[in-house]
Design a protein around this motif. Structure first.
Motif: not given
Length: 158
Positions: A115-139
């Motif tokens: 993870a390196d947020p300044f390089d556009g890489k967020i951890s799968n443990d972050s709140p944003i990533a946890k919310s997005l995982l498994g979702k699709a375009v348009g969700d």
């Protein structure tokens, strides 16, 4: 014997950790040992701030080496063919827009080790990533962050 944590990461992320580990072991460790030798030559170690500083740096370097060795040893490489192209998964780039009229943002979802947020890489443990995982375009997704709640719409997965 406790189960060791697995560190999901891309092959590139693992290689980056291996390079940092090599740098610490082959260069930084030797530099710190040399600093300690020089500081010892200044005399009384009880009042030697240079010696104390060098010993603190040595502890940090050795701790980081141990951490990196553990991450590399327990790395689980995310392979491209394991990724579903229709949903947000580890290793994917996801572009989303904060609703109702925020700007588009793009991040790569990676394991915590890379993870390196300044390089556009967020951890799968972050709140944003946890919310997005498994979702699709348009969700549209509700994300709970430490700074409050936000709603986003997934624009693109690539």
């Amino acid at each position: 014997m406790p189960v060791e944590k697995v560190f999901p990461m891309t092959q590139k992320g693992k290689e980056k950790l291996e390079q940092e580990l090599e740098q610490l072991k082959m260069v930084k460790r030797k530099e710190v040992v040399e600093r300690i030798k020089i500081a010892r030559s200044f005399g009384d170690l009880s009042e030697n701030s240079e010696y104390d500083s060098a010993k603190e740096e040595q502890a940090f370097v050795e701790g980081r080496i141990t951490t990196l060795e553990n991450m590399v040893r327990n790395a689980k490489i995310i392979k491209e063919d394991e990724m579903n192209s229709d949903t947000v998964t580890l290793g994917k780039n996801v572009t989303f827009q904060e609703l109702p009229d925020g700007e588009e943002e793009t991040y790569t979802i990676v394991g915590s080790a890379e993870a390196d947020p300044f390089d556009g890489k967020i951890s799968n443990d972050s709140p944003i990533a946890k919310s997005l995982l498994g979702k699709a375009v348009g969700d549209e997704v509700n994300v709970q962050t430490p700074g409050g709640e936000m709603n986003v719409k997934i624009i693109k997965i690539h």
